[in-house]
Design an enzyme around this catalytic site. Structure first.
Site, PDB file in Angstrom:
ATOM      1  N   GLN A  14     -10.892  -7.827  -9.152  1.00 41.87           N
ATOM      2  CA  GLN A  14     -11.719  -8.398 -10.217  1.00 41.87           C
ATOM      3  C   GLN A  14     -12.538  -9.578  -9.714  1.00 41.87           C
ATOM      4  OE1 GLN A  14      -9.828  -9.019 -14.035  1.00 41.87           O
ATOM      5  NE2 GLN A  14     -11.170 -10.729 -14.490  1.00 41.87           N
ATOM      6  N   CYS A  43      -1.790  -2.525 -12.759  1.00 45.26           N
ATOM      7  CA  CYS A  43      -0.794  -2.793 -11.732  1.00 45.26           C
ATOM      8  C   CYS A  43       0.165  -3.897 -12.150  1.00 45.26           C
ATOM      9  CB  CYS A  43      -1.464  -3.144 -10.412  1.00 45.26           C
ATOM     10  SG  CYS A  43      -2.569  -4.564 -10.501  1.00 45.26           S
ATOM     11  N   HIS A  59      -4.889  -5.580 -16.138  1.00 47.17           N
ATOM     12  CA  HIS A  59      -4.658  -4.834 -14.900  1.00 47.17           C
ATOM     13  C   HIS A  59      -3.407  -3.967 -15.024  1.00 47.17           C
ATOM     14  CE1 HIS A  59      -7.510  -7.020 -12.097  1.00 47.17           C
ATOM     15  NE2 HIS A  59      -7.635  -7.660 -13.244  1.00 47.17           N
ATOM     16  N   CYS A 111      -7.806  -0.735  -9.494  1.00 47.43           N
ATOM     17  CA  CYS A 111      -7.279  -1.648  -8.495  1.00 47.43           C
ATOM     18  C   CYS A 111      -7.234  -0.961  -7.131  1.00 47.43           C
ATOM     19  CB  CYS A 111      -5.879  -2.086  -8.929  1.00 47.43           C
ATOM     20  SG  CYS A 111      -4.859  -2.790  -7.634  1.00 47.43           S
ATOM     21  N   GLU A 112      -7.742  -1.633  -6.107  1.00 45.95           N
ATOM     22  CA  GLU A 112      -7.773  -1.021  -4.785  1.00 45.95           C
ATOM     23  C   GLU A 112      -6.393  -0.964  -4.120  1.00 45.95           C
ATOM     24  OE1 GLU A 112      -8.914  -4.689  -1.799  1.00 45.95           O
ATOM     25  OE2 GLU A 112     -10.520  -3.455  -2.591  1.00 45.95           O
ATOM     26  N   HIS A 113      -5.420  -1.653  -4.683  1.00 42.58           N
ATOM     27  CA  HIS A 113      -4.084  -1.652  -4.093  1.00 42.58           C
ATOM     28  C   HIS A 113      -3.200  -0.524  -4.616  1.00 42.58           C
ATOM     29  CE1 HIS A 113      -4.915  -6.202  -3.653  1.00 42.58           C
ATOM     30  NE2 HIS A 113      -5.249  -5.571  -2.542  1.00 42.58           N
ATOM     31  N   HIS A 114      -3.324  -0.204  -5.926  1.00 44.08           N
ATOM     32  CA  HIS A 114      -2.433   0.795  -6.530  1.00 44.08           C
ATOM     33  C   HIS A 114      -3.183   1.927  -7.232  1.00 44.08           C
ATOM     34  CE1 HIS A 114      -0.194  -3.105  -6.550  1.00 44.08           C
ATOM     35  NE2 HIS A 114       0.772  -2.337  -6.070  1.00 44.08           N
TER      36      HIS A 114
END
Length: 208
Positions: free
Chosen positions: A143, A173, A171, A102-105
């Protein structure tokens, strides 16, 4: 982290990344410098045997996790074959396992991709379909975006009559933090050509 980015970390750590991926390169730089270690307690010093090389190991692991940057899916899909005896029905490769992040976490995304296309005159080796999934999975991802990227790469390379991509993934996250729902699975899909315009073709494919 700001200081790491300021010295162009994609050069300092030997990675060839576009400008948009400097943040990821900065993470590598922090890990290699050992600054990513956060002590759990005063009794757990970063120089102890089990932790001393952890930043360098983590940086090497990240280089593998994100090895999809710089790889060209069009090149992977360029080797095709015409000796298919006029086959024109769906080519479906199911259950392609992948791990993305995940690009956020930076949390793991684990799942399976199902990829299909309707060939015109030529077909591609099925391993190339799996490699295409991996190229996009081994990047910082959403995704939804990954699903579309896989489908569009197949369309651009093979120019088939139709393309379909369905991805099911869990996911980290969401399963390991935040709402902590360990059994949730996200499904995304992407349809082009006859699979998008012909409801019966889509239905038939989903039943395979």
């Amino acid at each position: 982290l700001g200081r790491t980015l300021a010295v162009r970390p994609e050069v300092r750590i030997g990675l060839q990344l576009p400008r948009s991926e400097w943040m990821l390169a900065g993470v590598f730089g922090v890990l290699k410098a050992g600054a990513a270690y956060v002590p759990i307690s005063a009794d757990d010093p970063p120089e102890r045997e089990g932790l001393a090389e952890t930043p360098a190991r983590a940086a090497r692991a990240f280089e593998a996790y994100f090895s999809g940057y710089g790889l060209d899916p069009v090149k992977e899909l360029s080797r095709t074959f015409s000796e298919s005896a006029g086959y024109s029905e769906p080519v479906l490769l199911k259950d392609i396992a992948f791990v993305s992040h995940c690009e956020h976490h930076l949390a793991p995304i684990r799942g399976k991709a199902h990829v299909a296309y309707l060939p015109r005159a030529r077909v591609v080796g099925i391993s190339k379909l799996a490699r295409t999934v991996d190229i996009f999975a081994r990047r910082l991802q959403l995704q939804e975006r990954m699903t579309a990227q896989i489908g569009q790469a197949i369309q651009d390379s093979l120019e088939p009559r139709g393309v379909a991509v369905v991805v099911d993934a869990s996911h980290g996250c969401m399963t390991m933090r935040g709402v902590n729902k360990p059994d949730t699975v996200l499904r995304t899909s992407f349809w082009l050509g006859e699979f998008a315009s012909d409801a019966q073709a889509k239905k038939d494919l989903l039943q395979l």
